[in-house]
Design a protein around this motif. Structure first.
Motif, PDB file in Angstrom:
ATOM      1  N   HIS A  88       0.833  -1.208   0.000  1.00  0.00           N
ATOM      2  CA  HIS A  88       0.000   0.000   0.000  1.00  0.00           C
ATOM      3  C   HIS A  88       0.866   1.256   0.000  1.00  0.00           C
ATOM      4  O   HIS A  88       2.079   1.184   0.172  1.00  0.00           O
ATOM      5  CB  HIS A  88      -0.928  -0.007   1.207  1.00  0.00           C
ATOM      6  CG  HIS A  88      -2.019  -1.025   1.098  1.00  0.00           C
ATOM      7  ND1 HIS A  88      -3.254  -0.841   1.631  1.00  0.00           N
ATOM      8  CD2 HIS A  88      -2.067  -2.244   0.505  1.00  0.00           C
ATOM      9  CE1 HIS A  88      -4.017  -1.887   1.384  1.00  0.00           C
ATOM     10  NE2 HIS A  88      -3.308  -2.763   0.709  1.00  0.00           N
ATOM     11  N   ALA A  89       0.239   2.407  -0.132  1.00  0.00           N
ATOM     12  CA  ALA A  89       0.957   3.690  -0.189  1.00  0.00           C
ATOM     13  C   ALA A  89       1.792   3.935   1.055  1.00  0.00           C
ATOM     14  O   ALA A  89       2.838   4.573   0.992  1.00  0.00           O
ATOM     15  CB  ALA A  89      -0.037   4.833  -0.398  1.00  0.00           C
ATOM     16  N   THR A  90       1.362   3.420   2.209  1.00  0.00           N
ATOM     17  CA  THR A  90       2.099   3.598   3.461  1.00  0.00           C
ATOM     18  C   THR A  90       3.085   2.462   3.714  1.00  0.00           C
ATOM     19  O   THR A  90       3.804   2.481   4.705  1.00  0.00           O
ATOM     20  CB  THR A  90       1.127   3.672   4.650  1.00  0.00           C
ATOM     21  OG1 THR A  90       0.351   2.468   4.672  1.00  0.00           O
ATOM     22  CG2 THR A  90       0.220   4.882   4.547  1.00  0.00           C
ATOM     23  N   GLY A  91       3.117   1.470   2.817  1.00  0.00           N
ATOM     24  CA  GLY A  91       3.921   0.281   3.035  1.00  0.00           C
ATOM     25  C   GLY A  91       5.347   0.390   2.537  1.00  0.00           C
ATOM     26  O   GLY A  91       5.649   1.145   1.612  1.00  0.00           O
ATOM     27  N   GLN A  92       6.213  -0.378   3.183  1.00  0.00           N
ATOM     28  CA  GLN A  92       7.620  -0.429   2.787  1.00  0.00           C
ATOM     29  C   GLN A  92       8.104  -1.868   2.935  1.00  0.00           C
ATOM     30  O   GLN A  92       7.925  -2.480   3.985  1.00  0.00           O
ATOM     31  CB  GLN A  92       8.458   0.483   3.666  1.00  0.00           C
ATOM     32  CG  GLN A  92       9.946   0.408   3.385  1.00  0.00           C
ATOM     33  CD  GLN A  92      10.728   1.397   4.212  1.00  0.00           C
ATOM     34  OE1 GLN A  92      10.327   2.546   4.366  1.00  0.00           O
ATOM     35  NE2 GLN A  92      11.841   0.950   4.761  1.00  0.00           N
ATOM     36  N   LEU A  93       8.726  -2.391   1.887  1.00  0.00           N
ATOM     37  CA  LEU A  93       9.279  -3.737   1.926  1.00  0.00           C
ATOM     38  C   LEU A  93      10.718  -3.681   1.434  1.00  0.00           C
ATOM     39  O   LEU A  93      10.972  -3.205   0.322  1.00  0.00           O
ATOM     40  CB  LEU A  93       8.462  -4.688   1.051  1.00  0.00           C
ATOM     41  CG  LEU A  93       8.771  -6.171   1.225  1.00  0.00           C
ATOM     42  CD1 LEU A  93       7.539  -6.999   0.920  1.00  0.00           C
ATOM     43  CD2 LEU A  93       9.924  -6.627   0.383  1.00  0.00           C
ATOM     44  N   VAL A  94      11.640  -4.146   2.263  1.00  0.00           N
ATOM     45  CA  VAL A  94      13.048  -4.211   1.898  1.00  0.00           C
ATOM     46  C   VAL A  94      13.441  -5.677   1.949  1.00  0.00           C
ATOM     47  O   VAL A  94      13.508  -6.265   3.036  1.00  0.00           O
ATOM     48  CB  VAL A  94      13.935  -3.376   2.845  1.00  0.00           C
ATOM     49  CG1 VAL A  94      15.405  -3.524   2.468  1.00  0.00           C
ATOM     50  CG2 VAL A  94      13.522  -1.913   2.823  1.00  0.00           C
ATOM     51  N   GLY A  95      13.649  -6.273   0.787  1.00  0.00           N
ATOM     52  CA  GLY A  95      14.001  -7.691   0.702  1.00  0.00           C
ATOM     53  C   GLY A  95      13.594  -8.235  -0.644  1.00  0.00           C
ATOM     54  O   GLY A  95      12.920  -7.568  -1.434  1.00  0.00           O
TER      55      GLY A  95
END
Length: 131
Positions: A88-95
């Motif tokens: 989502h717009a507020t989401g962050q995924l590092v991997g």
């Protein structure tokens, strides 16, 4: 009591059996078969056969394996989904991710490599000889 909680949670998946609340930190690997929502913090990863939702206040530090995953908070770790990964717009995924489909909303952050699994194609139609 819990029925009223389900009605107030933005829930993109089916019924959620487990909720990790805002003030909760879990250290270790979470494993299960149902759907889960994380609004708190998990340090160690998640492995479930159901769907997972990481709410805006939620974070996971570790690998995530789930049927599908919705990220509105933060995930730092690799993701393996049999279905859809939605950031989502507020989401962050590092991997790195291995998914069937990947959706990133405007403003969502993804830093890593992605691998899309191929769908099983239906066999090509056979042509009958002309009469």
């Amino acid at each position: 009591m819990f029925g009223s909680v389900k009605k107030h949670i933005d829930n993109p998946v089916g019924d959620i059996e487990t909720i990790i609340g805002r003030g909760t930190t879990i250290t270790g690997q979470l494993q299960g078969s149902g759907n889960i929502r994380i609004d708190g913090h998990v340090e160690g990863g998640i492995a479930i056969t159901g769907d997972a939702v990481i709410g805006e206040s939620g974070s996971v530090q570790g690998d995530v394996k789930a049927g599908s995953l919705t990220v509105a908070g933060t995930v730092t770790g690799n993701v393996d989904c049999d279905g859809n990964l939605s950031i989502h717009a507020t989401g962050q995924l590092v991997g790195d991710v291995r998914v069937r489909s990947l959706n990133i909303a405007d403003g969502g952050i993804f830093k890593g490599r992605s691998e899309m699994d191929t769908r099983i194609a239906s066999p090509a139609p056979t042509l009958s000889p002309a009469n």
